[in-house]
Design a protein around this motif. Structure first.
Motif, mmCIF file in Angstrom:
data_model
loop_
_atom_site.group_PDB
_atom_site.id
_atom_site.type_symbol
_atom_site.label_atom_id
_atom_site.label_comp_id
_atom_site.label_asym_id
_atom_site.label_seq_id
_atom_site.Cartn_x
_atom_site.Cartn_y
_atom_site.Cartn_z
ATOM 1 N N PHE A 42 -122.364 31.327 128.338
ATOM 2 C CA PHE A 42 -121.531 31.815 127.241
ATOM 3 C C PHE A 42 -120.668 30.698 126.664
ATOM 4 O O PHE A 42 -120.446 30.641 125.458
ATOM 5 C CB PHE A 42 -120.676 33.003 127.675
ATOM 6 C CG PHE A 42 -121.418 34.313 127.584
ATOM 7 C CD1 PHE A 42 -121.711 34.881 126.356
ATOM 8 C CD2 PHE A 42 -121.851 34.960 128.726
ATOM 9 C CE1 PHE A 42 -122.422 36.072 126.260
ATOM 10 C CE2 PHE A 42 -122.558 36.152 128.649
ATOM 11 C CZ PHE A 42 -122.843 36.710 127.417
ATOM 12 N N PRO A 117 -110.116 41.714 121.769
ATOM 13 C CA PRO A 117 -111.122 40.672 121.556
ATOM 14 C C PRO A 117 -111.696 40.747 120.145
ATOM 15 O O PRO A 117 -111.999 41.828 119.646
ATOM 16 C CB PRO A 117 -112.204 40.987 122.588
ATOM 17 C CG PRO A 117 -111.523 41.811 123.624
ATOM 18 C CD PRO A 117 -110.466 42.586 122.893
ATOM 19 N N ALA A 124 -114.324 35.413 119.153
ATOM 20 C CA ALA A 124 -115.016 36.541 119.785
ATOM 21 C C ALA A 124 -115.904 36.050 120.926
ATOM 22 O O ALA A 124 -115.923 36.645 122.014
ATOM 23 C CB ALA A 124 -115.842 37.297 118.743
ATOM 24 N N HIS A 125 -116.618 34.945 120.704
ATOM 25 C CA HIS A 125 -117.451 34.380 121.776
ATOM 26 C C HIS A 125 -116.597 33.870 122.935
ATOM 27 O O HIS A 125 -116.992 33.985 124.100
ATOM 28 C CB HIS A 125 -118.345 33.275 121.227
ATOM 29 C CG HIS A 125 -119.488 33.781 120.422
ATOM 30 N ND1 HIS A 125 -120.054 33.051 119.401
ATOM 31 C CD2 HIS A 125 -120.182 34.940 120.463
ATOM 32 C CE1 HIS A 125 -121.039 33.741 118.866
ATOM 33 N NE2 HIS A 125 -121.127 34.900 119.489
ATOM 34 N N CYS A 126 -115.439 33.325 122.624
ATOM 35 C CA CYS A 126 -114.506 32.870 123.671
ATOM 36 C C CYS A 126 -114.051 34.059 124.521
ATOM 37 O O CYS A 126 -113.940 33.944 125.741
ATOM 38 C CB CYS A 126 -113.302 32.201 123.032
ATOM 39 S SG CYS A 126 -113.025 30.537 123.564
ATOM 40 N N HIS A 127 -113.787 35.179 123.868
ATOM 41 C CA HIS A 127 -113.374 36.379 124.605
ATOM 42 C C HIS A 127 -114.504 36.873 125.510
ATOM 43 O O HIS A 127 -114.247 37.315 126.637
ATOM 44 C CB HIS A 127 -112.934 37.485 123.644
ATOM 45 C CG HIS A 127 -111.540 37.328 123.146
ATOM 46 N ND1 HIS A 127 -110.433 37.386 123.968
ATOM 47 C CD2 HIS A 127 -111.057 37.117 121.885
ATOM 48 C CE1 HIS A 127 -109.337 37.224 123.250
ATOM 49 N NE2 HIS A 127 -109.682 37.055 121.983
ATOM 50 N N VAL A 128 -115.737 36.814 125.044
ATOM 51 C CA VAL A 128 -116.859 37.206 125.904
ATOM 52 C C VAL A 128 -116.921 36.267 127.115
ATOM 53 O O VAL A 128 -117.057 36.717 128.262
ATOM 54 C CB VAL A 128 -118.196 37.209 125.129
ATOM 55 C CG1 VAL A 128 -119.369 37.423 126.083
ATOM 56 C CG2 VAL A 128 -118.188 38.287 124.050
ATOM 57 N N ARG A 130 -114.502 34.671 128.411
ATOM 58 C CA ARG A 130 -113.348 35.000 129.257
ATOM 59 C C ARG A 130 -113.641 36.179 130.173
ATOM 60 O O ARG A 130 -113.321 36.153 131.363
ATOM 61 C CB ARG A 130 -112.127 35.308 128.367
ATOM 62 C CG ARG A 130 -110.902 35.786 129.130
ATOM 63 C CD ARG A 130 -109.771 36.177 128.183
ATOM 64 N NE ARG A 130 -110.135 37.199 127.214
ATOM 65 C CZ ARG A 130 -110.211 38.502 127.474
ATOM 66 N NH1 ARG A 130 -109.962 38.953 128.685
ATOM 67 N NH2 ARG A 130 -110.530 39.361 126.516
ATOM 68 N N THR A 131 -114.284 37.208 129.635
ATOM 69 C CA THR A 131 -114.551 38.384 130.465
ATOM 70 C C THR A 131 -115.629 38.089 131.509
ATOM 71 O O THR A 131 -115.557 38.604 132.620
ATOM 72 C CB THR A 131 -114.941 39.607 129.606
ATOM 73 O OG1 THR A 131 -116.135 39.326 128.876
ATOM 74 C CG2 THR A 131 -113.816 39.993 128.661
ATOM 75 N N VAL A 132 -116.594 37.254 131.173
ATOM 76 C CA VAL A 132 -117.606 36.857 132.162
ATOM 77 C C VAL A 132 -116.954 35.969 133.220
ATOM 78 O O VAL A 132 -117.278 36.066 134.408
ATOM 79 C CB VAL A 132 -118.819 36.174 131.494
ATOM 80 C CG1 VAL A 132 -119.812 35.693 132.541
ATOM 81 C CG2 VAL A 132 -119.508 37.143 130.535
ATOM 82 N N SER A 161 -109.716 31.862 132.885
ATOM 83 C CA SER A 161 -109.677 33.020 131.985
ATOM 84 C C SER A 161 -108.427 32.980 131.114
ATOM 85 O O SER A 161 -108.476 33.353 129.940
ATOM 86 C CB SER A 161 -109.781 34.327 132.767
ATOM 87 O OG SER A 161 -108.766 34.404 133.720
#
Length: 186
Positions: A42, A117, A124-128, A130-132, A161
């Motif tokens: 990601f 997010p 938005a990709h950074c937030h994904v 972060r959650t991973v 994160s």
């Protein structure tokens, strides 16, 4: 001629760790380093975006390299009574990450509400990512509940994160995109 990309040795649901030990593909250890690999992928999505500022690209690439170190560490079984450290990840690295967070936080307007997010594509990709990252941290903690895991590795993932949260906010700010904030039911 057969490709070296497949061996067939995992067809029975097992895989090899560093050193050759075979384990189940659904083991806690494999879940931990597999999620670290997913997290790195990601980050690769964020890195591939031409709008990503060079400073963040350099930081993300450094993180990806250290994630590979973490994956190697997690893909190596620990003998009982041993407390191996994760090469490449130490207290100085945690401190560097905290400095990156402080700098981005200083350069990003303050906000006093919960951020959802989204925003620009990069954020938005950074937030994904972060959650991973958080999921990888949980998998590492799950492994640490079963056997020794270097505590610095856990601290570093916890900071990662936080770093990705402020990086997402910074990216929205740089692109002139307003944060999406939580609107509680009144």
């Amino acid at each position: 001629m057969k490709s070296n990309l497949y061996t067939g040795t995992g067809d029975n649901g097992t895989t090899s760790l560093v050193g050759g030990e075979r384990i189940s593909k659904i083991s806690t250890r494999l879940e931990a380093y597999g999620t670290v690999d997913e997290f790195s992928s990601f980050l690769g999505v964020v890195l591939s975006n031409p709008d990503c500022p060079i400073r963040l690209k350099e930081q993300f690439l450094e993180i990806q390299n250290r994630l590979f170190d973490a994956g190697c560490y997690l893909a190596t079984s620990v003998n009982e009574g041993e407390t191996p450290s994760c090469l490449g990840i130490d207290s100085c690295l945690v401190k560097s990450l905290e400095q990156w967070i402080d700098i981005l936080d200083e350069e990003t307007p303050k906000i006093r509400t919960f951020v959802l997010p989204g925003g620009c594509v990069l954020a938005a990709h950074c937030h994904v990512a972060r959650t991973v990252c958080r999921r990888a941290e949980r998998r590492i903690l799950e492994l640490a509940a079963q056997e020794y895991v270097d505590p610095v590795l856990v601290r570093w993932f916890n900071r990662l994160s936080d770093y990705l949260f402020i990086a997402a906010r910074y990216l929205n700010y740089c692109q002139g995109v307003s944060e999406i904030t939580w609107s509680p039911v009144s």
